[in-house]
Design a protein around this motif. Structure first.
Motif, PDB file in Angstrom:
ATOM      1  N   ALA A  39       1.095  -1.358  -0.442  1.00 39.85           N
ATOM      2  CA  ALA A  39      -0.154   0.211   0.238  1.00 39.85           C
ATOM      3  C   ALA A  39       1.053   1.234   0.116  1.00 39.85           C
ATOM      4  O   ALA A  39       0.822   2.507  -0.877  1.00 39.85           O
ATOM      5  N   ASP A  40       2.049   1.303   0.896  1.00 41.29           N
ATOM      6  CA  ASP A  40       2.636   2.535   1.020  1.00 41.29           C
ATOM      7  C   ASP A  40       2.874   2.905  -0.517  1.00 41.29           C
ATOM      8  O   ASP A  40       4.006   3.976  -1.016  1.00 41.29           O
ATOM      9  N   ALA A  41       4.585   1.742  -0.832  1.00 38.40           N
ATOM     10  CA  ALA A  41       4.473   1.705  -2.798  1.00 38.40           C
ATOM     11  C   ALA A  41       3.849   1.663  -3.674  1.00 38.40           C
ATOM     12  O   ALA A  41       4.024   3.079  -4.088  1.00 38.40           O
ATOM     13  N   LEU A  42       2.971   1.627  -3.272  1.00 34.05           N
ATOM     14  CA  LEU A  42       1.422   1.536  -3.928  1.00 34.05           C
ATOM     15  C   LEU A  42       1.217   3.282  -4.417  1.00 34.05           C
ATOM     16  O   LEU A  42       1.167   4.300  -5.261  1.00 34.05           O
ATOM     17  N   ALA A  43       0.536   3.838  -2.713  1.00 31.07           N
ATOM     18  CA  ALA A  43       0.730   5.325  -2.679  1.00 31.07           C
ATOM     19  C   ALA A  43       2.206   6.447  -3.875  1.00 31.07           C
ATOM     20  O   ALA A  43       1.569   7.225  -3.863  1.00 31.07           O
ATOM     21  N   GLY A  44       2.511   5.294  -3.340  1.00 32.74           N
ATOM     22  CA  GLY A  44       4.031   6.827  -3.758  1.00 32.74           C
ATOM     23  C   GLY A  44       3.790   5.948  -5.569  1.00 32.74           C
ATOM     24  O   GLY A  44       4.374   7.480  -5.806  1.00 32.74           O
ATOM     25  N   GLN A  45       3.748   5.591  -5.768  1.00 32.26           N
ATOM     26  CA  GLN A  45       3.024   5.579  -7.414  1.00 32.26           C
ATOM     27  C   GLN A  45       2.669   5.976  -8.071  1.00 32.26           C
ATOM     28  O   GLN A  45       2.280   6.562  -9.082  1.00 32.26           O
ATOM     29  N   VAL A  46       1.398   6.047  -7.229  1.00 33.42           N
ATOM     30  CA  VAL A  46       0.368   6.803  -7.363  1.00 33.42           C
ATOM     31  C   VAL A  46       0.554   8.475  -7.598  1.00 33.42           C
ATOM     32  O   VAL A  46       0.524   9.599  -8.420  1.00 33.42           O
ATOM     33  N   GLN A  47       1.193   9.060  -6.323  1.00 35.77           N
ATOM     34  CA  GLN A  47       1.975   9.956  -6.151  1.00 35.77           C
ATOM     35  C   GLN A  47       2.844  10.726  -7.137  1.00 35.77           C
ATOM     36  O   GLN A  47       3.253  11.632  -7.494  1.00 35.77           O
ATOM     37  N   THR A  48       3.499   9.529  -7.306  1.00 31.86           N
ATOM     38  CA  THR A  48       4.432  10.004  -8.622  1.00 31.86           C
ATOM     39  C   THR A  48       3.708  10.158 -10.223  1.00 31.86           C
ATOM     40  O   THR A  48       3.817  11.024 -11.195  1.00 31.86           O
ATOM     41  N   ALA A  49       2.460   9.125 -10.083  1.00 28.30           N
ATOM     42  CA  ALA A  49       1.674   9.213 -12.048  1.00 28.30           C
ATOM     43  C   ALA A  49       1.042  10.998 -12.017  1.00 28.30           C
ATOM     44  O   ALA A  49       0.788  11.401 -12.764  1.00 28.30           O
ATOM     45  N   LEU A  50       0.916  11.387 -10.630  1.00 27.50           N
ATOM     46  CA  LEU A  50       0.259  12.904 -10.555  1.00 27.50           C
ATOM     47  C   LEU A  50       0.691  13.264 -11.312  1.00 27.50           C
ATOM     48  O   LEU A  50       0.193  14.793 -11.575  1.00 27.50           O
ATOM     49  N   LYS A  51       2.257  13.656 -10.955  1.00 25.29           N
ATOM     50  CA  LYS A  51       3.150  13.978 -10.860  1.00 25.29           C
ATOM     51  C   LYS A  51       3.285  14.469 -12.150  1.00 25.29           C
ATOM     52  O   LYS A  51       3.471  15.843 -12.707  1.00 25.29           O
ATOM     53  N   LYS A  52       3.468  13.394 -13.003  1.00 19.63           N
ATOM     54  CA  LYS A  52       3.730  13.273 -14.172  1.00 19.63           C
ATOM     55  C   LYS A  52       2.845  13.823 -14.863  1.00 19.63           C
ATOM     56  O   LYS A  52       3.257  14.700 -16.147  1.00 19.63           O
ATOM     57  N   ALA A  53       1.256  13.378 -14.538  1.00 14.42           N
ATOM     58  CA  ALA A  53       0.134  14.069 -15.423  1.00 14.42           C
ATOM     59  C   ALA A  53       0.000  15.810 -15.026  1.00 14.42           C
ATOM     60  O   ALA A  53      -0.801  16.517 -16.662  1.00 14.42           O
ATOM     61  N   PHE A  54       0.196  16.093 -13.712  1.00 11.30           N
ATOM     62  CA  PHE A  54       0.150  17.139 -13.599  1.00 11.30           C
ATOM     63  C   PHE A  54       1.127  18.263 -14.514  1.00 11.30           C
ATOM     64  O   PHE A  54       0.915  19.436 -15.290  1.00 11.30           O
ATOM     65  N   THR A  55       2.572  17.862 -14.694  1.00  9.96           N
ATOM     66  CA  THR A  55       3.355  18.525 -15.567  1.00  9.96           C
ATOM     67  C   THR A  55       2.779  18.071 -16.889  1.00  9.96           C
ATOM     68  O   THR A  55       3.021  19.484 -17.659  1.00  9.96           O
ATOM     69  N   GLU A  56       1.879  17.235 -17.470  1.00  3.60           N
ATOM     70  CA  GLU A  56       2.567  17.199 -19.096  1.00  3.60           C
ATOM     71  C   GLU A  56       1.186  18.367 -18.903  1.00  3.60           C
ATOM     72  O   GLU A  56       0.726  19.526 -19.872  1.00  3.60           O
ATOM     73  N   ALA A  57      -0.248  18.392 -18.318  1.00  2.00           N
ATOM     74  CA  ALA A  57      -1.513  19.523 -18.409  1.00  2.00           C
ATOM     75  C   ALA A  57      -0.583  20.933 -18.244  1.00  2.00           C
ATOM     76  O   ALA A  57      -1.333  21.774 -18.870  1.00  2.00           O
ATOM     77  N   VAL A  58       0.386  21.101 -17.376  1.00  2.00           N
ATOM     78  CA  VAL A  58       0.986  22.538 -17.525  1.00  2.00           C
ATOM     79  C   VAL A  58       1.663  22.796 -18.370  1.00  2.00           C
ATOM     80  O   VAL A  58       1.499  23.983 -19.173  1.00  2.00           O
ATOM     81  N   LEU A  59       2.408  21.468 -19.524  1.00  2.00           N
ATOM     82  CA  LEU A  59       2.996  22.068 -20.580  1.00  2.00           C
ATOM     83  C   LEU A  59       2.088  22.540 -21.673  1.00  2.00           C
ATOM     84  O   LEU A  59       2.185  23.115 -22.481  1.00  2.00           O
ATOM     85  N   ARG A  60       1.197  21.739 -21.690  1.00  5.18           N
ATOM     86  CA  ARG A  60       0.308  22.173 -22.536  1.00  5.18           C
ATOM     87  C   ARG A  60      -0.726  23.460 -22.507  1.00  5.18           C
ATOM     88  O   ARG A  60      -1.223  24.112 -23.069  1.00  5.18           O
ATOM     89  N   ILE A  61      -0.715  23.981 -21.038  1.00  4.90           N
ATOM     90  CA  ILE A  61      -1.365  25.376 -21.278  1.00  4.90           C
ATOM     91  C   ILE A  61      -0.687  26.376 -21.435  1.00  4.90           C
ATOM     92  O   ILE A  61      -0.703  27.331 -22.062  1.00  4.90           O
ATOM     93  N   TYR A  62       0.816  25.692 -21.105  1.00  4.13           N
ATOM     94  CA  TYR A  62       1.520  27.137 -21.658  1.00  4.13           C
ATOM     95  C   TYR A  62       2.274  26.729 -23.471  1.00  4.13           C
ATOM     96  O   TYR A  62       2.461  27.937 -23.877  1.00  4.13           O
ATOM     97  N   PHE A  63       1.819  26.065 -23.736  1.00  7.87           N
ATOM     98  CA  PHE A  63       1.966  25.799 -25.030  1.00  7.87           C
ATOM     99  C   PHE A  63       1.001  26.133 -25.748  1.00  7.87           C
ATOM    100  O   PHE A  63       0.927  27.055 -26.812  1.00  7.87           O
ATOM    101  N   TRP A  64      -0.146  26.128 -25.243  1.00  3.25           N
ATOM    102  CA  TRP A  64      -1.424  26.863 -25.664  1.00  3.25           C
ATOM    103  C   TRP A  64      -1.013  28.252 -25.683  1.00  3.25           C
ATOM    104  O   TRP A  64      -1.631  29.450 -26.141  1.00  3.25           O
ATOM    105  N   GLY A  65      -1.075  28.674 -24.458  1.00  2.00           N
ATOM    106  CA  GLY A  65      -0.109  30.653 -24.166  1.00  2.00           C
ATOM    107  C   GLY A  65       0.323  30.938 -25.605  1.00  2.00           C
ATOM    108  O   GLY A  65       0.353  32.077 -25.330  1.00  2.00           O
ATOM    109  N   LEU A  66       1.308  29.981 -26.022  1.00  2.00           N
ATOM    110  CA  LEU A  66       2.192  30.755 -26.967  1.00  2.00           C
ATOM    111  C   LEU A  66       1.334  31.573 -27.880  1.00  2.00           C
ATOM    112  O   LEU A  66       1.912  32.759 -27.950  1.00  2.00           O
ATOM    113  N   PHE A  67      -0.033  30.559 -28.236  1.00  5.02           N
ATOM    114  CA  PHE A  67      -0.570  31.307 -29.677  1.00  5.02           C
ATOM    115  C   PHE A  67      -1.157  32.761 -28.698  1.00  5.02           C
ATOM    116  O   PHE A  67      -1.580  33.966 -29.689  1.00  5.02           O
ATOM    117  N   VAL A  68      -1.648  32.676 -27.653  1.00  4.47           N
ATOM    118  CA  VAL A  68      -2.600  33.598 -26.490  1.00  4.47           C
ATOM    119  C   VAL A  68      -1.080  35.017 -27.234  1.00  4.47           C
ATOM    120  O   VAL A  68      -1.769  36.034 -27.599  1.00  4.47           O
TER     121      VAL A  68
END
Length: 613
Positions: A530-559
């Motif tokens: 359970a502890d290991a899985l919680a760590g993996q989920v948090q890592t997954a959240l970090k990766k997904a959120f990073t991709e979301a932020v990158l997408r925001i700044y990508f579309w911001g270039l057009f703005v």
């Protein structure tokens, strides 16, 4: 023109700067206090309305306050608005329910609208356009500082005092501003040769246009899907309101937004550029960085606001320096273009963020963003003020702030939708097998903002405990339904399922202790998993959120590119060296004559003037 002594100038400037600081600060300071507010007032279902009520009141009323100041003077407006804002702050700190807090936040918003609408206008009244740049740079610096300082200060007050101090902190500073304004600020009231009245039909139709529009942009994609009936109805009502407002304004004696402003090329293009750069791109740059710092980089919620301070420093420096240079050179367009280019580069550099990015690697990128944003905050306003009729400078300035606010709402709505969409598509991709089915990644935006990922581990441990209880039921009581449930559970390891293939049966006589020992071993193993899985989920959240932020700044270039293109076509009129407000009978040229400051004439530059109009 207005006669203002040097002492009155200084005290007026200080008072208005403090008032503006409070109004801008309150747009962001509440964010980091919201998790604690929701917990204490038990108002999760009304979460968005705390922000929406303030936003609706502050944005919708800005052009109305601006027109009132044109008719009845700046001092009465800024005093009334500041008192209203402080009243709303004190009441918000006393709120005992979410409904009360929402109402009191709306009162705050009504006051902040008056502050925003008059702050930049007062500078236009007491300084000539040639002088104005250096002082409007200070206003831009104050606005940038308060916008970024808000999340950090909100977290600090909430952690060490109470969330109520997020509102109480406004009162002592606001009283200082009131003292400076009440005792030293001149009335700045125009001399009118006829009786005037407020365009009440214009006020009504403007509210019908703006309030549904802002509601749709604020609630769409969060409370309701974009294509849902409530959102479509709000957009339809807004469209009707806009049409009615335009028809009313064309016939009004004292329109809220004078129709000839929209025939002024500098006014139209300057506001369009500012909407993209100082509205959408500005809030896109600062809104999600604190969450990224908490969730990905790993700083505390109260520290997150401090980590974006490098961007504030860049904004303050370039806002102030660009204002000084404009006052010296008389040119503003080159600084606006350069700022947009630097901002574009800053957004581009943000594409280098990764889940392993350090605080320092984010900070130097923030400096670039701040340097690019700095000139946009004061200089678009300066260009617009220099191009319009001085008698309409209040309406022109307040409407300029209004369009920026609308741009901010659009930016929040669009970038928020991008964030949610990318998270929903990328999070399953990074999640460990079976976790999605277990519901282990259910997080609210409030949890992301505060960095409180404990519920992830709690959900996983609760799920693991349920699985262990079923294993114990099979091994101790021979529970067949528990065995079948375990075989269908994607989170149960295949090695366990292999041992469960035989039908369930109670343990043989005398083997209970051995079974309990095996269960203890299984329990310890599952706790570690359970502890290991919680760590993996948090890592997954970090990766997904990073991709979301990158997408925001990508579309911001057009703005930013759109803002740059509009700025390319922005006329550059020589800054007037006469006072910003002329009064008939005191040597003011007739409206439309060379040098009247309405964008149609400038002494010695008739050719350029004709092109402007």
């Amino acid at each position: 023109m207005y006669t203002v002594t040097p002492r009155e100038r200084v005290f007026t400037l200080v008072g208005v700067l403090v008032a503006l600081f409070l109004g801008a600060l309150d747009q962001t300071i509440v964010a980091t206090a919201m998790p604690r507010i929701l917990q204490e007032l038990n108002g999760l279902s009304l979460y968005t309305w705390v922000v929406t009520a303030y936003l609706l009141a502050s944005t919708a009323m800005i052009p109305i306050w601006g027109k009132i100041s044109d008719l009845y003077g700046r001092k009465v407006v800024v005093l009334s608005a500041t008192v209203l804002f402080l009243l709303g702050s004190a009441l918000s700190g006393q709120a005992r329910s979410m409904v009360e807090l929402i109402i009191f936040r709306a009162v705050q918003g009504l006051g902040s609208a008056g502050i925003f609408s008059t702050a930049f206008t007062v500078v236009a009244d007491i300084f000539t356009p040639a002088e104005r740049g250096r002082y409007q740079g200070l206003f831009g610096a104050v606005f940038g500082t308060s916008s970024v300082l808000g999340p950090w200060l909100g977290g600090l007050l909430t952690d060490h005092l109470s969330w109520r101090w997020v509102f109480y902190v406004n009162v002592p500073l606001g009283l200082i501003a009131l003292a400076f304004i009440a005792l030293q600020m001149p009335a700045l009231k125009p001399r009118l040769d006829r009786k005037v009245s407020i365009d009440w039909w214009g006020v009504l139709t403007l509210l019908v246009a703006v309030v549904p529009l802002l509601l749709a942009l604020s609630l769409g994609g969060q409370e309701y899907p974009w294509g849902s009936s409530p959102i479509l109805v709000l957009f339809a009502v807004a469209a009707v309101g806009i049409t009615a407002f335009l028809l009313v304004e064309r016939r009004a004696a004292e329109p809220i937004l004078p129709w000839d402003l929209f025939q002024n090329r500098t006014y139209v293009i300057g506001n369009a550029a500012a909407l993209f750069v100082a509205g959408v791109a500005f809030f896109g740059a600062i809104l999600f960085l604190p969450i990224y710092m908490v969730l990905v980089v790993g700083v505390s919620a109260s520290t997150a606001g401090l980590t974006v301070m490098p961007m504030t420093i860049g904004m303050v420096i370039t806002s102030f320096v660009s204002g000084q240079l404009v006052s010296r050179t008389g040119r503003y367009k080159i600084f606006l273009l350069a700022g947009a280019v630097i901002l574009f580069v800053g957004y581009l550099l943000m594409q280098g963020l990764t889940p392993d990015t350090t605080r320092w690697q984010v900070s130097w990128r923030m400096v670039i963003l701040g340097i690019g944003l700095g000139p946009a905050l004061p200089l678009y306003t300066l260009a617009i003020q220099n191009a319009v009729n001085p008698r309409e400078i209040g309406a022109a300035t307040s409407s300029s702030q209004f369009f920026r606010q609308v741009g901010a709402v659009i930016g929040v709505a669009v970038f928020g939708t991008i964030l949610a969409t990318v998270l929903s598509t990328q999070l399953p991709r990074y999640m460990p097998a079976g976790v999605q089915g277990a519901g282990a990644a259910t997080l609210s935006m409030g949890q992301l903002e505060s960095g409180n990922l404990q519920p992830v581990g709690d959900q996983i441990r609760k799920r693991m405990q349920g699985t262990y209880d079923k294993i114990a039921a099979v091994m101790l009581r021979g529970d067949e339904s528990a065995r079948q449930s375990l075989l269908a559970d994607p989170m149960v390891p295949e090695s366990y399922k292999a041992a469960l293939q035989a039908p369930a049966a109670p343990p043989a006589a005398g083997s209970e202790e051995r079974v309990k020992a095996i269960l203890a071993t299984i329990k310890a193993s599952m706790d570690r998993a359970a502890d290991a899985l919680a760590g993996q989920v948090q890592t997954a959240l970090k990766k997904a959120f990073t991709e979301a932020v990158l997408r925001i700044y990508f579309w911001g270039l057009f703005v930013i590119a759109a803002g740059f293109i509009f700025t390319l076509f922005l006329p550059e009129i020589a800054l007037r060296k006469t006072h910003g407000h002329a009064v008939a009978g005191e040597g003011a040229p007739p409206v439309g004559a060379p040098g009247d400051g309405n964008g149609r004439g400038e002494p010695g530059r008739p050719a350029q003037v004709t092109a402007e109009k």
